[in-house]
Design a protein around this motif. Structure first.
Motif, mmCIF file in Angstrom:
data_model
loop_
_atom_site.group_PDB
_atom_site.id
_atom_site.type_symbol
_atom_site.label_atom_id
_atom_site.label_comp_id
_atom_site.label_asym_id
_atom_site.label_seq_id
_atom_site.Cartn_x
_atom_site.Cartn_y
_atom_site.Cartn_z
ATOM 1 N N UNK A 1 51.496 20.454 45.256
ATOM 2 C CA UNK A 1 50.445 21.273 45.866
ATOM 3 C C UNK A 1 51.003 22.203 46.943
ATOM 4 N N UNK A 2 52.013 21.753 47.673
ATOM 5 C CA UNK A 2 52.618 22.624 48.680
ATOM 6 C C UNK A 2 53.309 23.817 48.020
ATOM 7 N N UNK A 3 54.011 23.567 46.914
ATOM 8 C CA UNK A 3 54.702 24.665 46.234
ATOM 9 C C UNK A 3 53.708 25.633 45.606
ATOM 10 N N UNK A 4 52.631 25.113 45.046
ATOM 11 C CA UNK A 4 51.605 25.985 44.452
ATOM 12 C C UNK A 4 50.937 26.812 45.545
ATOM 13 N N UNK A 5 50.660 26.188 46.684
ATOM 14 C CA UNK A 5 50.051 26.909 47.799
ATOM 15 C C UNK A 5 50.932 28.087 48.217
ATOM 16 N N UNK A 6 52.245 27.892 48.185
ATOM 17 C CA UNK A 6 53.162 28.960 48.568
ATOM 18 C C UNK A 6 53.261 30.055 47.507
ATOM 19 N N UNK A 7 52.802 29.775 46.288
ATOM 20 C CA UNK A 7 52.922 30.752 45.200
ATOM 21 C C UNK A 7 51.572 31.320 44.772
ATOM 22 N N UNK A 8 50.554 31.155 45.591
ATOM 23 C CA UNK A 8 49.221 31.622 45.205
ATOM 24 C C UNK A 8 49.187 33.117 44.935
ATOM 25 N N UNK A 9 50.043 33.866 45.592
ATOM 26 C CA UNK A 9 50.040 35.311 45.419
ATOM 27 C C UNK A 9 50.661 35.792 44.124
ATOM 28 N N UNK A 10 51.247 34.886 43.342
ATOM 29 C CA UNK A 10 51.856 35.273 42.073
ATOM 30 C C UNK A 10 50.789 35.336 40.989
ATOM 31 N N UNK A 11 50.439 36.509 40.530
ATOM 32 C CA UNK A 11 49.348 36.602 39.542
ATOM 33 C C UNK A 11 49.654 35.902 38.227
ATOM 34 N N UNK A 12 50.936 35.784 37.868
ATOM 35 C CA UNK A 12 51.285 35.157 36.604
ATOM 36 C C UNK A 12 51.546 33.670 36.703
ATOM 37 N N UNK B 1 43.260 42.701 49.266
ATOM 38 C CA UNK B 1 43.201 41.275 49.579
ATOM 39 C C UNK B 1 43.205 40.461 48.287
ATOM 40 N N UNK B 2 42.432 40.908 47.312
ATOM 41 C CA UNK B 2 42.384 40.215 46.019
ATOM 42 C C UNK B 2 43.770 40.166 45.382
ATOM 43 N N UNK B 3 44.463 41.295 45.394
ATOM 44 C CA UNK B 3 45.787 41.352 44.788
ATOM 45 C C UNK B 3 46.776 40.472 45.527
ATOM 46 N N UNK B 4 46.648 40.413 46.852
ATOM 47 C CA UNK B 4 47.567 39.602 47.634
ATOM 48 C C UNK B 4 47.472 38.125 47.252
ATOM 49 N N UNK B 5 46.282 37.699 46.824
ATOM 50 C CA UNK B 5 46.095 36.289 46.506
ATOM 51 C C UNK B 5 46.012 36.030 45.004
ATOM 52 N N UNK B 6 46.643 36.905 44.226
ATOM 53 C CA UNK B 6 46.857 36.596 42.819
ATOM 54 C C UNK B 6 45.798 37.060 41.850
ATOM 55 N N UNK B 7 44.776 37.782 42.320
ATOM 56 C CA UNK B 7 43.745 38.295 41.421
ATOM 57 C C UNK B 7 44.154 39.694 40.943
ATOM 58 N N UNK B 8 44.358 39.847 39.668
ATOM 59 C CA UNK B 8 44.818 41.125 39.138
ATOM 60 C C UNK B 8 43.687 42.118 38.940
ATOM 61 N N UNK B 9 42.448 41.649 38.881
ATOM 62 C CA UNK B 9 41.296 42.516 38.660
ATOM 63 C C UNK B 9 40.333 42.399 39.827
ATOM 64 N N UNK B 10 40.071 43.494 40.563
ATOM 65 C CA UNK B 10 39.107 43.441 41.663
ATOM 66 C C UNK B 10 37.716 43.024 41.216
ATOM 67 N N UNK B 11 37.305 43.472 40.020
ATOM 68 C CA UNK B 11 35.970 43.112 39.546
ATOM 69 C C UNK B 11 35.892 41.616 39.239
#
Length: 322
Positions: free
Chosen positions: A221-232, A289-299
């Motif tokens: 969970x710590x590693x995933x938390x650190x990688x939340x910004x990776x959209x893939x 902000x959405x893109x920073x946290x891994x969301x590729x689509x604003x909608x």
């Protein structure tokens, strides 16, 4: 025709819809299932042929039934739970074909050899995409000797031989024991049924008490938390990073009452929500902000945010900063 009752040890019943008119089958099948188990509703596709066969026997506190039915859906909704005082625990062991058992937000995918617990005290749904055959065991909840919180954690979880610990050894033993029950004398069947109930209680206890080691869970969970910004970011990437199988990764999250993708989505939304609350209007846009946290689509981000928090990101930012 419904034959037999389930009031005495060794007494059994059998029911089949094959000799009924098609228009009478659903209601009759629903009544048979509700008599043998708990109050249930049945839905079928009127354009697809189907038939149902049900055989059941009560052996002491344990009832053993075999159900052959599908395609269709078996439902116990909140209204049935309120009207029906029976609060038994049911165990569905898939013999042929597939089934989906849904309860408490969890979905158990059942294929031959797997089994899943479900609780009559709360609503559940069983989806049968094609004709299938299953063995259903029903017992008083006290027989499992679990607290209510543990029973809630047990429902909708899958048990199979691919698991770890004692369960992987006990499941084949249980299956063999239940096959032997069908061929034994009445007295012997009752003895075997008591042993089967004890095995089920042991399996249930292990299912709810066996948790992943805290060190491994915290690392993941710590590693995933650190990688939340990776959209893939994908479950396979996480499993590879920690040297475990994808199946075991999903199992870890299931034992914590969630899924990999669900956990990631929730943490991304929480992080975005916190950032939107503390940033002023001159800073990052909502899309940024959405893109920073891994969301590729604003909608997609806006829709998911609204579903989670009941308002749009714009509304949340305005309310938080006001």
């Amino acid at each position: 025709m419904l034959t037999g009752v389930l009031t005495s040890p060794g007494q059994g019943m059998f029911f089949s819809t094959r000799d009924l008119a098609p228009g009478d089958r659903v209601a009759a099948w629903e009544r048979a299932l509700s008599q043998v188990f708990v109050d249930l509703e049945v839905a079928v596709d009127g354009e697809r042929p189907w038939a149902g066969e049900l055989a059941a026997e009560r052996l002491g506190a344990l009832q053993i039934a075999t159900e052959e039915f599908g395609p269709g859906t078996i439902l116990r909704d909140a209204r049935s739970v309120a009207a029906d005082r029976r609060t038994h625990i049911l165990v569905r062991q898939q013999l042929d074909g597939d089934a989906l058992l849904l309860q408490d937000g969890r979905m158990a995918e059942l294929v031959p050899g797997r089994l899943a617990f479900h609780d009559a005290r709360r609503p559940f749904r069983i989806v049968l995409p094609q004709r299938q055959r299953a063995r259903i065991l029903m017992m008083p909840r006290a027989l499992l000797r679990l607290e209510e919180g543990q029973l809630s954690a047990l429902s909708g979880t899958v048990v199979d031989e691919a698991g770890e610990g004692a369960t992987a050894l006990l499941l084949p033993l249980l299956c063999g024991l239940l096959e032997e029950v069908a061929m034994a004398t009445t007295t012997r069947r009752e003895q075997l049924a008591r042993v089967a109930a004890e095995i089920l209680a042991t399996m249930a206890l292990e299912q709810v008490t066996r948790r992943p080691t805290s060190a491994l869970w915290e690392r993941i969970t710590a590693s995933v938390q650190a990688r939340l910004g990776e959209p893939g970011l994908a479950p396979q990437d996480i499993a590879d990073q920690h040297g475990i199988s994808l199946r075991y990764l999903h199992r870890l999250f299931q034992l914590h009452g969630t899924t990999v993708n669900g956990w990631v989505r929730t943490r991304r939304l929480q992080a975005a929500r916190q950032e939107l609350a503390r940033l002023g209007p001159a800073h990052r846009s909502i899309a940024a902000v959405a893109a920073r946290w891994g969301f590729t689509s604003p909608s997609h981000f806006s829709r998911t945010f609204r579903e989670a928090y009941g308002m749009s990101p714009t509304q949340w930012r305005g309310q938080a900063q006001a």
